[in-house]
Each structure stands twice: as structure tokens, then as C-alpha cells.
Motif scaffolding. Structure first.
Motif, PDB file in Angstrom:
ATOM      1  N   VAL A  75       0.830  -1.202   0.132  1.00 58.62           N
ATOM      2  CA  VAL A  75       0.198  -0.050   0.066  1.00 58.62           C
ATOM      3  C   VAL A  75       0.779   1.106  -0.080  1.00 58.62           C
ATOM      4  CG1 VAL A  75      -1.525   1.296   1.575  1.00 58.62           C
ATOM      5  CG2 VAL A  75      -1.941  -1.181   1.131  1.00 58.62           C
ATOM      6  N   GLU A  76       0.532   2.326  -0.712  1.00 59.39           N
ATOM      7  CA  GLU A  76       1.225   3.574  -0.782  1.00 59.39           C
ATOM      8  C   GLU A  76       0.238   4.610   0.069  1.00 59.39           C
ATOM      9  OE1 GLU A  76       2.907   6.715  -3.847  1.00 59.39           O
ATOM     10  OE2 GLU A  76       1.650   5.003  -4.589  1.00 59.39           O
ATOM     11  N   ARG A  77       0.800   5.253   0.737  1.00 63.64           N
ATOM     12  CA  ARG A  77       0.077   6.472   1.377  1.00 63.64           C
ATOM     13  C   ARG A  77       0.341   7.772   0.794  1.00 63.64           C
ATOM     14  NH1 ARG A  77       1.112  10.459   5.623  1.00 63.64           N
ATOM     15  NH2 ARG A  77      -0.658  10.582   7.002  1.00 63.64           N
ATOM     16  N   ILE A  78      -0.691   8.423   0.357  1.00 71.02           N
ATOM     17  CA  ILE A  78      -0.402   9.659  -0.185  1.00 71.02           C
ATOM     18  C   ILE A  78      -1.015  10.814   0.477  1.00 71.02           C
ATOM     19  CG2 ILE A  78      -1.321  10.889  -2.276  1.00 71.02           C
ATOM     20  CD1 ILE A  78      -1.860   8.148  -3.623  1.00 71.02           C
ATOM     21  N   ASP A  79      -0.155  11.742   0.984  1.00 67.94           N
ATOM     22  CA  ASP A  79      -0.307  12.815   1.934  1.00 67.94           C
ATOM     23  C   ASP A  79      -0.287  14.140   0.854  1.00 67.94           C
ATOM     24  OD1 ASP A  79      -0.692  15.006   3.525  1.00 67.94           O
ATOM     25  OD2 ASP A  79       0.727  14.104   5.084  1.00 67.94           O
ATOM     26  N   TYR A  80      -1.545  14.713   0.601  1.00 73.76           N
ATOM     27  CA  TYR A  80      -1.714  15.794  -0.227  1.00 73.76           C
ATOM     28  C   TYR A  80      -1.184  17.176   0.456  1.00 73.76           C
ATOM     29  CZ  TYR A  80      -3.859  12.813  -3.476  1.00 73.76           C
ATOM     30  OH  TYR A  80      -4.386  11.844  -4.306  1.00 73.76           O
ATOM     31  N   GLN A  81      -0.720  17.086   1.557  1.00 71.78           N
ATOM     32  CA  GLN A  81      -0.321  18.358   2.525  1.00 71.78           C
ATOM     33  C   GLN A  81      -1.106  19.651   2.356  1.00 71.78           C
ATOM     34  OE1 GLN A  81       2.894  18.076   4.182  1.00 71.78           O
ATOM     35  NE2 GLN A  81       2.895  16.133   3.568  1.00 71.78           N
TER      36      GLN A  81
END
Length: 128
Positions: A75-81
Motif C-alpha cells: 500500500v502507498e500512503r499519499i499525503d496531499y499536504q
């Protein structure tokens, strides 16, 4: 693993007590991973959607399972900040390859639950 050390890229032996592939089985065999990975096969998912769709999972277990899946490259965690925070999770290529298998397991469980319950009841009656 039979006597020789194997590199991380070589094939494991799940029947060997010393093989790290057992850790992989433990991870993907957890009930939460069995639900999270196929759900992610539908596309990126935010935390709130996991909580709505997977009844009975606590925030703590969701976070722990997602971190373990991320740590293992599934799984990849994507943080859009952004403010407020916007974080999504999606499957990696490795996770997608696993998901194809887990979707079949989920479908099998749904299709055969009546037979499983019937077998349990018959067993319990015979034992009791």
C-alpha cells in the motif's frame, strides 16, 4: 529454505519455520488485510471511507494494518499536504497482484457461508 541462505528476491518456502514468507502469510492472512486490500482494488481510499465500509474495524487496527501493508510495499500512503489534511491510500503494483487473489477469497467466503454455517451446526450437534 533448505540449508542455504536465500536473497530477498528468491522464492520462499512457507513450510519452513525459518522462512520469512511466514511473516507475509501472517500479514495477508489477517482479517483486516483481507478486507482492506480488496477494497483498495477499487481505487484510492481515504480514512473515513475505510471506517464506513469496514464494519467493526477500530481506528487503531485500521492504522496498524495500513502501516504494516505500507511497510511491506503493498500500500502507498499519499499525503496531499493540505489543510485540512487529505490523505489517501492506494495499492502498489505488488498490492494489486495480491488483491487479485484476495478478491477470489472474499468471493468464496460470501458464496459458501451457508455451507460453512451448516457444517458448524452439524459438528456442534454431533459433539454436544
Amino acid at each position: 529454505m533448505t540449508g542455504k541462505k536465500r536473497s530477498a528476491s528468491s522464492r520462499g518456502d512457507v513450510y519452513s519455520a525459518s522462512c520469512p514468507s511466514r511473516v507475509a502469510l501472517e500479514l495477508i492472512g489477517s482479517k483486516w488485510a483481507l478486507l482492506i486490500v480488496p477494497l483498495l482494488d477499487e481505487g484510492p481510499v481515504r480514512n473515513g471511507e475505510f471506517m464506513r465500509r469496514i464494519e467493526g474495524i477500530s481506528q487503531k487496527m485500521l492504522t496498524q494494518t495500513l502501516r504494516e501493508l505500507e511497510r511491506n510495499g503493498l500500500v502507498e500512503r499519499i499525503d496531499y499536504q493540505t489543510v485540512p489534511p487529505h490523505v489517501e491510500y492506494q495499492l502498489t503494483a505488488l498490492g494489486r497482484s495480491l488483491s487479485r487473489t484476495l478478491v477470489v477469497v472474499d468471493q468464496w467466503a460470501e458464496a459458501n457461508i451457508a455451507k460453512l454455517v451448516s457444517a458448524q451446526q452439524a459438528f456442534d450437534q454431533a459433539a454436544g
